[in-house]
Design an enzyme around this catalytic site. Structure first.
Site, PDB file in Angstrom:
ATOM      1  N   LYS A  34       0.851  -1.199   0.000  1.00 27.62           N
ATOM      2  CA  LYS A  34       0.000   0.000   0.000  1.00 27.62           C
ATOM      3  C   LYS A  34       0.885   1.246   0.000  1.00 27.62           C
ATOM      4  O   LYS A  34       1.889   1.293   0.729  1.00 27.62           O
ATOM      5  CB  LYS A  34      -0.886  -0.036   1.241  1.00 27.62           C
ATOM      6  N   SER A  49      -9.765   1.677   3.014  1.00 28.44           N
ATOM      7  CA  SER A  49      -8.885   2.445   2.166  1.00 28.44           C
ATOM      8  C   SER A  49      -7.856   1.613   1.393  1.00 28.44           C
ATOM      9  O   SER A  49      -7.317   2.102   0.393  1.00 28.44           O
ATOM     10  CB  SER A  49      -8.138   3.478   3.016  1.00 28.44           C
ATOM     11  N   SER A  94      -9.776  -0.776   7.210  1.00 25.05           N
ATOM     12  CA  SER A  94      -9.195  -0.594   5.874  1.00 25.05           C
ATOM     13  C   SER A  94      -8.461  -1.783   5.269  1.00 25.05           C
ATOM     14  O   SER A  94      -8.100  -1.730   4.093  1.00 25.05           O
ATOM     15  CB  SER A  94      -8.249   0.606   5.875  1.00 25.05           C
TER      16      SER A  94
END
Lengths: 474, 104
Positions: A73, A148, A172
């Protein structure tokens, strides 16, 4: 899946180069549409794969993750590569150092395919807040991949990475995993160092794996957990390997159904999928116990009050002075540089949360808001402590609905926040939680994955992973 | 009747300036409305009494952890990578606009 690939690499049935190229091709082919990646690290990945192959050639023993291509990420620093947090303010930020999790993965020989998309600073539930465009769901490209960590989940769900790292502040890793039909795991707060993770809400943030299987999640967790001098919230634990002790286990396990999580707002089709899975678990020897946990319903308010407060403080460092977007040329004074750089650099959701956080922390409001939320947070933890005296794990749907359509909730921040209703409690309580694929609902001819969430006791990831692996076999 | 907002556009303007973010006039009204509805949602917490029992036996992060305050040397290469991020510099120093306007 990782173990299988590891065996193939070690026994020379495939090379890391072949495997890495196969995934790079898959990214090339599909990611134009899905947009899971912000930055593909092709040269670096191929170089690392070659190094692993040379080691195999010399008869070296491989670590489980060695030579296996993964995705990170883009809010975690890899030295020498761009780390943007999907924000314009960090669009050209090149990380000068490795995050602790990256240092640990480097030692294990992981191969990074690239950095994945997210909501700006991990603030959102759909990646629609990314400054660089939304990530589409690999099961239906009109729908979001969740957030997210939407890019990481879409990469794994879309077979563009074997596994990925996400971060989980209010759900997330778990919510996007549930939307993309994969496993998302948030460890106990304090398990994994956040050094080098771009901070969002520090009393909530935790890094976790997004994988195809529970076993893979345990392998990655083994590699990244542990005490780190650079993150004082991490705790020394004398745990043996989670993957070595992983055994699917449902027989005699007491599984608590949180009554409040099967009520209003839950999509009936999601409820049906989850209930069917629970019935199967019961037939396989698990004992279902319905629990009332009235404090949990306050989790969302606690989270959406405390989190922006911590965000307003953490994002204060982004002022255009030492790094990041700088609007000096349009500015007369240093104050102007702050005002204009932050105006141009932050998206709407970041601004909204910074303003909200600054408001609730301001003198005169602090006690009524932040302190109150902190006190109720303690009551949530107490309720979890009581629950884990009665059951081994708690269970709920991961999200009240399957993946929603792009744009469907983008106009109303509060409605978007409500999608986190089942996941935030674990962050509020600081307990470990995992989402595993439970089944699908069919809408307009498309199969949309549904996730089942398990929550475990502080530090007892092993028990939770074992039960999750039991569910996985049903 | 007009919907009453918990915070006004003027409040938003003041808070945004404290938070060092310039915002446009149309954003003020939008943020005031959105943030008011979020603050409204927080009222939920006022229904919870928080004077009751407190147990701290379940979680072990509740003690302060300290480290020695000492200078951590970093590699020249990393120092250079940090300098390379400076928007403006003079030799090895970060260059910024004057802090005290016109008061030399």
């Amino acid at each position: 899946m990782i173990k299988e690939l590891h065996k193939k690499l070690q026994s020379k049935q495939i090379t890391s180069m072949q495997l890495t190229k196969q995934y790079l091709d898959s990214i090339e082919e599909k990611d134009g549409e899905i947009h899971g990646y912000l930055n593909v690290l092709k040269d670096r990945a191929l170089k690392n794969a070659q190094e692993v192959d040379e080691k195999i050639g010399k008869g070296g023993d491989l670590e489980l993750l060695e030579g296996v291509p993964c995705a990170i990420k883009d809010n975690m620093c890899i030295a020498g590569t761009k780390t943007t947090a999907a924000s314009k303010i960090l669009e050209n930020y090149v990380a000068p150092y490795d995050a602790t999790v990256i240092e640990k993965l480097n030692q294990k020989g992981a191969v990074y395919l690239g950095k994945t998309n997210l909501d700006e600073f991990a603030m959102g539930s759909s990646t629609e807040n990314s400054a660089f465009g939304v990530t589409k769901n690999p099961y239906d490209n009109e729908r979001v991949a969740g957030g997210s960590s939407g890019g990481s989940a879409a990469a794994v769900g879309g077979n563009m990475a074997v596994w990925a790292l996400g971060s989980d502040t209010g759900g997330s890793t778990r919510q996007p995993a549930s939307f993309c039909g994969v496993v998302g795991f948030k460890p106990t707060y304090g398990r994994v160092s956040r050094n080098g993770l771009i901070a969002m809400a520090s009393s909530y943030d935790q890094i976790g794996p997004i994988t195809k299987t529970v076993e893979d999640a345990a392998i990655v967790f083994d590699a990244i957990c542990g005490k780190d001098e650079k993150d004082n919230t991490t705790v020394e634990k004398e745990d043996a390997s989670f993957v070595e002790n992983l055994k699917p286990d449902l027989k005699g396990k007491k599984i608590g159904l949180v009554k409040e999580f099967f009520g209003n707002g839950l999509d009936g089709r999601v409820e049906k999928v989850v209930k069917e899975m629970l019935e199967k678990a019961e037939k396989n020897g698990a004992e279902l116990v319905e629990l009332e946990m009235p404090m949990l319903k306050h989790s969302l308010a606690i989270y959406y009050l405390m989190m922006p407060s911590e965000v307003s403080s953490n994002l204060a460092r982004l002022d255009g002075i030492r790094y990041g977007l700088n609007e000096s040329k349009k500015s007369k004074s240093i104050l102007d540089v702050y005002l204009k750089s932050r105006k141009a650099g932050f998206g709407d959701e970041s601004k909204r949360r910074i303003i909200l956080g600054t408001y609730v922390l301001s003198s005169g409001y602090y006690d009524a808001y932040y302190k109150k939320a902190q006190s109720v947070r303690e009551l949530v933890k107490e309720e979890f402590a009581d629950a884990f005296e009665k059951v081994d794990v708690l269970v709920s749907p991961t999200s009240p609905t399957p993946a929603f359509k792009i744009g469907e909730k983008a106009q109303d921040p509060l409605e978007m926040y409500l999608t986190d209703v089942y996941t935030v409690s674990a962050n509020v309580g600081m307990i470990p939680a995992i989402s595993i694929p439970a089944g699908v609902v069919v809408e307009a001819g498309k199969k949309l994955p549904v996730g089942l969430q398990l929550m475990g006791k502080w530090w007892d990831e092993q028990n939770m992973l074992n039960v999750a692996a039991g569910f996985e076999q049903l | 009747m007009k919907e009453e907002k918990i915070i006004s556009s003027e409040d938003v303007e003041k808070i945004a300036s404290l938070a060092r973010i310039e915002i446009d006039s149309d954003e003020k009204g939008k943020f005031a409305k959105e943030i008011s509805s979020i603050l409204e949602y927080f009222k939920d917490l006022n229904t919870v009494g928080t004077s009751g029992r407190e147990r701290f036996d379940y979680y072990e992060l509740l003690k302060n952890q300290f480290r020695v305050d000492e200078i951590d040397q970093i590699e020249d290469e990393e120092k250079q990578a940090i300098r390379d991020l400076f928007p403006d510099r003079k030799v090895n120093h970060l260059k910024v606009k004057e802090v005290l306007n016109g008061s030399h």
